[in-house]
Design an enzyme around this catalytic site. Structure first.
Site, PDB file in Angstrom:
ATOM      1  CB  CYS A 114      -0.922   0.013   1.221  1.00 60.78           C
ATOM      2  SG  CYS A 114      -0.039  -0.001   2.786  1.00 60.78           S
ATOM      3  CB  CYS A 157       4.339  -0.365   1.785  1.00 61.54           C
ATOM      4  SG  CYS A 157       3.271  -1.538   2.639  1.00 61.54           S
ATOM      5  CB  CYS A 167      50.292 -11.135 -11.673  1.00 64.31           C
ATOM      6  SG  CYS A 167      50.239  -9.337 -11.814  1.00 64.31           S
ATOM      7  CB  CYS A 188      45.888  -8.273 -12.915  1.00 67.30           C
ATOM      8  SG  CYS A 188      47.425  -8.081 -13.837  1.00 67.30           S
ATOM      9  CG  ASP A 230      29.998 -40.286  -3.073  1.00 70.48           C
ATOM     10  OD1 ASP A 230      29.018 -40.180  -2.332  1.00 70.48           O
ATOM     11  OD2 ASP A 230      29.997 -40.948  -4.122  1.00 70.48           O
ATOM     12  CG  ASP A 258      31.965 -42.082  -8.186  1.00 64.92           C
ATOM     13  OD1 ASP A 258      31.311 -41.630  -7.227  1.00 64.92           O
ATOM     14  OD2 ASP A 258      31.679 -43.134  -8.772  1.00 64.92           O
ATOM     15  CG  ASP A 291      30.056 -37.169  -5.745  1.00 64.36           C
ATOM     16  OD1 ASP A 291      29.300 -36.994  -4.770  1.00 64.36           O
ATOM     17  OD2 ASP A 291      30.484 -38.290  -6.089  1.00 64.36           O
TER      18      ASP A 291
END
Length: 897
Positions: free
Chosen positions: A26, A29, A93, A96, A545, A783, A787
């Site tokens: 409203c 708000c 590097c 940067c 896992d 695997d 995962d």
């Protein structure tokens, strides 16, 4: 984009920030939001549009995006900063990385910015989403770099916090489109990376070809003195110098041009990097040599030397280092492409009384989707009709299909078995689990990684320090030095610059990585990303896992417990004959066990499948029944309460046995008459339960004959590898989607203390992040497709090479042999390689620190000695030889086992 004064006194134009605000209902708000925003420091103007539910903010000095979001939140409403992925060009590097991050944070709308050197990306949380891209690009351009929105034109990868997405121009709204856009973005990065590698390779080869004759002409005379006289005869006068000048000019103007194009502007901006150091060192050697060649009178006769070979060797070796580094970064796009490939292209949807195939992007929430046998499930949903077994290995990592019936949830991207069903779509587009997995992998791969951090941090102060020492040296000689003071000062300053050239620094890390990863490959350990060497050497926890990592990943018959009066071999043969009619993994395990013993399977007659319970049939005139404990109860050959595993057996599709509920089934009249015959099985069944095995019960001619234990066995080397990892002081944890009882049984057998069970991919990621939040460094070994997010989130992801392609592409390290011992070898090698790199760096920087004062003339007041630039070049060469020789020691690195 902050309010700053221009040289002419005019202020820069500030573009308003437009962001959505949720929760307004409203006009009151609107007032509350405007009041809260107006109180935030740095907000010059603000206005709320209730119709569009957006807030427009004009930032001023001291504005903070984080403070704005906090104020809106305290007022009881919600606004989010959207996450953008930007591709950054020309970073070489850590300095940067720091400059790009600082540039991004100067944009007022930015909440956080993280730049990843390995992926060449910046992940930016910014108010206004893609509308802020021009401001971000402008800020980064001032720092000397270029950025583009990941995915190219319109290919925004933007999402709100908490996984909620906002519709922004160019953002994909469906998982299929999202995955496609992600794949295209990755393709673009891979193409650019391949071009970079190709250019580096070409430049290195050209530099090498031009440098070799230069090196032989100049340095060969020191190793073999007659060679110098022979060359002078062939090239009289200054002709030899002219030839060297031509070769050196070709190297520096061709392959070496990249260092000057990047390094000189960096110097102008007073932000020198590794490019600047290479440019200064090679430029000093080259210019000094040019003076010697064309104006030797400016130098004392004793100092008339050329150092063309030093400049060209430096360029060649640094190009080699850059090439090795570019290759070591690995490829990040394949994992996203493979994940996107798991998505179905179309869905069979019921609409307007008809069933038709529609593109995946057209599937809506509430649509009724039909899935036929063998099809890939297109979106997430809830089954409303039919039943089947679904292979959810891509999500749970478990090899046994999961029974799906009315009310069960299904996940987009999983594969349906032999049944068919209809389901209501409950998750489409970016809300699908597969989309979330893709997003997690993207976010994890975009996280910041520690690559050559030590080198770049030291270089940040080393470069300006060397320049300052060279200038100071020249001035001291000019003021206090003997005549000709100018010449002596110039020679000393050039000697300082040459001795400080970063040849050994550039080689220290890539040579160790190259040799170390080569040795690792011989041992079956493939480092896909060079930074994993550093990450693995610093880990505190190894999280792994279960299925396919600790265990074999395929159920096998581990034991057959027979009742009195029944023969184990006969029971196995009869059961395998019956189960040969089934395609269920447990049935397959029993058939394989019989075939392994060379048993000939018998023909089966009058096969009867009892949906949700098991299967019966006549085998060689004998009535054989195989199924879950509840099936035995229903047949009246097992009393209630015998099996301690009731309810834990994986389900089967129609025609197979299962542990389905019997709440709607009536027991047969003869229930319970097998109590005496089965009493001897109780102890064995309790033991099997503790070991995490699933039992298949067999009844022959109306009597309970045996319980066949089927389990995913632990690999032979897993326990030894786990013990060795613990001996190194590492803490271990197993995370799995399997049930807790089975998980704890496997962990106990393998020697692992910490267990997290019954989790989806998000749970694995959460377990890793919980450890990282405590300051722990984590390596994850897995695997499966499920995962992939965990592999990418961990500080170091180690994939079992026998696993899925997606897991392998998401990992930093791949174990070719599918053996946990490989994870131990990877950690051992990483320790050795990082130790080797530290030795190299200590030498590379240490000799500079020791010899720079000597080159500057420290010995002259006491001994009358000066340091020739030629000696500086020789010292530089020796440092490189040391680094290379030290790195080559890794070729014989030993590992456990």
């Amino acid at each position: 984009m902050n309010m700053q004064s221009r040289p002419d006194g005019a202020k820069k134009t500030i573009e308003p920030i437009l962001l959505p605000v949720e929760g307004m209902t409203c006009a009151s708000c609107v007032r509350r939001v405007e009041k809260a925003v107006a109180a935030v420091p740095g907000v010059e103007q603000s206005a709320v549009n209730f119709a569009t539910e957006t807030l427009s903010v004009t930032p001023g000095a001291g504005f903070s995006a984080e403070a704005l979001l906090e104020a809106i939140d305290k007022a009881g409403y919600e606004a989010r900063a959207e996450t953008l992925v930007l591709e950054v060009e020309d970073m070489t590097c850590a300095s940067c990385v720091s400059r790009v991050e600082k540039a991004l944070k100067t944009v007022p709308a930015v909440e956080t910015a993280s730049v990843n050197l390995a992926t060449g990306e910046a992940v930016v949380k910014v108010l206004g989403g893609v509308s802020a891209v021009p401001a971000l690009a402008a800020a980064v351009a001032k720092a000397g770099y270029a950025v583009r929105l990941s995915g190219g034109d319109g290919g925004a990868q933007a999402s709100g916090q908490g996984g909620a997405s906002h519709d922004v121009p160019g953002e994909a709204t469906s998982s299929a489109h999202s995955a496609s856009s992600a794949g295209q973005a990755v393709d673009g990065r891979e193409i650019r990376r391949e071009k970079e590698i190709s250019a580096l390779k070409r430049d290195f080869l050209v530099a090498l070809v031009l440098t070799l004759p230069l090196f032989i002409m100049e340095m060969g005379g020191h190793l073999y003195p007659p060679l110098h006289h022979q060359l002078m005869q062939v090239f009289p006068g200054n002709t030899l110098y002219y030839l060297q000048f031509a070769l050196a000019t070709a190297v520096l103007a061709g392959p070496g041009r990249r260092f000057y194009l990047k390094g000189i502007p960096a110097l102008v901006r007073l932000a020198p990097d590794m490019n600047a150091l290479v440019a200064i060192g090679t430029g000093a050697a080259y210019l000094y040599s040019v003076v010697t060649t064309f104006a030797p009178g400016l130098l004392p006769e004793a100092a008339r030397h050329v150092y063309y070979e030093a400049a060209t060797v430096i360029v060649s070796l640094i190009l080699l280092g850059r090439l090795l580094e570019a290759r070591a970064k690995g490829r990040t796009g394949a994992a996203i492409r493979k994940l996107a490939g798991l998505q179905a292209k179309t869905a069979r949807v019921e609409r307007d009384g008809q069933t038709r195939d529609v593109p995946l992007s057209e599937v809506k929430l509430g649509d009724v989707v039909v899935v036929r046998p063998g099809e890939r499930i297109p979106v997430d949903g809830r089954v409303i009709d039919g039943a089947s077994a679904v292979d959810e290995a891509m999500i749970s990592g478990e090899p046994i299909p999961v029974e799906k019936s009315v009310g069960a949830t299904v996940i987009g991207g999983t594969v349906n078995g032999s049944g068919s069903f209809r389901f209501e779509a409950t998750g489409v587009g970016s809300d699908m689990m597969l989309s979330r997995i893709i997003r997690m992998v993207q976010e994890a791969q975009g996280a910041k990684l520690p690559i050559q951090k030590l080198v770049d941090e030291v270089t940040a102060w080393f470069v300006p320090a060397v320049i300052g020492v060279a200038v100071f040296t020249f001035l001291i000689w000019l003021i206090f030095g003997p005549e000709p003071a100018y010449t002596h000062g110039l020679v000393a300053a050039v000697a300082v610059l040459i001795i400080a050239c970063p040849c050994a620094m550039g080689l220290a890390t890539p040579t160790s990585i190259m040799v170390g990863t080569g040795r690792a490959a011989e041992l079956g350990v493939l480092f896909r990303k060079g930074e994993a060497l550093q990450s693995l050497s610093q880990i505190d926890w190894v999280v792994m896992d279960k299925t396919g990592t600790i265990t074999a990943g395929r159920p096998d018959v581990t034991e057959i417990v027979t009742a009195k009066g029944f023969d184990e071999a006969e029971v196995l043969r009869l059961t395998a004959s019956l189960e040969a009619r089934s395609e269920h993994p447990l049935a397959d395990a029993i058939v394989r066990a019989a075939e392994a013993q060379g048993m000939a399977l018998a023909s089966v007659e009058t096969v009867e499948a009892v949906a949700g319970f098991g299967v019966t049939g006549m085998v060689e005139g004998r009535r054989v029944a195989a199924g879950a404990d509840r099936f035995m109860v229903r047949l009246g050959v097992m009393p209630h309460g015998l099996s301690p595993l009731v309810g834990e057996m994986p389900g089967r599709a129609e025609g197979d046995f299962s542990s389905g509920s019997l709440s709607d089934q009536r027991p047969l009249p003869n229930e319970g008459r097998g109590a005496d015959a089965t009493a001897s099985l109780q102890a064995a069944l309790t033991r099997l339960a503790d070991e995490g095995a699933s039992p298949l019960y067999v009844a022959i001619d109306g009597k309970l004959a045996a319980a066949i234990a089927v389990a995913d066995p632990i690999k032979e080397t897993s326990a030894a590898a786990i013990a060795a990892l613990k001996a190194r002081g590492l803490k271990l944890m197993m995370v799995t989607g399997d049930n807790r009882r089975t998980a704890e049984a496997v962990a106990k057998k393998a020697g692992i203390d910490a267990v997290v069970a019954e989790v989806l991919p998000e749970g694995k990621v959460s377990a890793i992040k919980a450890l990282q939040a405590k300051g722990e460094s984590v390596a994850f070994v897995g695997d499966g497709i499920n995962d992939a997010p965990a592999l990418a989130t961990a500080d170091a992801g180690v994939a079992i090479g026998t696993g899925t392609d997606v897991a392998i592409e998401s990992a930093d390290v791949v174990l070719v042999g599918g053996d946990l011992m490989g994870a131990l070898h990877a950690i051992e090698l990483s320790d050795r390689v990082i130790g080797n790199i530290r030795q190299n760096l200590f030498w590379a920087f240490g000799y500079n620190v020791a010899l720079i004062p000597v080159a500057a003339g420290l010995l002259y007041p006491f001994f009358g000695l000066t340091f020739s630039p030629m000696l500086g070049a020789a010292a530089m060469g020796l440092s490189s030889v040391f680094v290379l020789t030290n790195a080559l020691r890794l070729r014989t690195a030993k590992v456990t086992g």
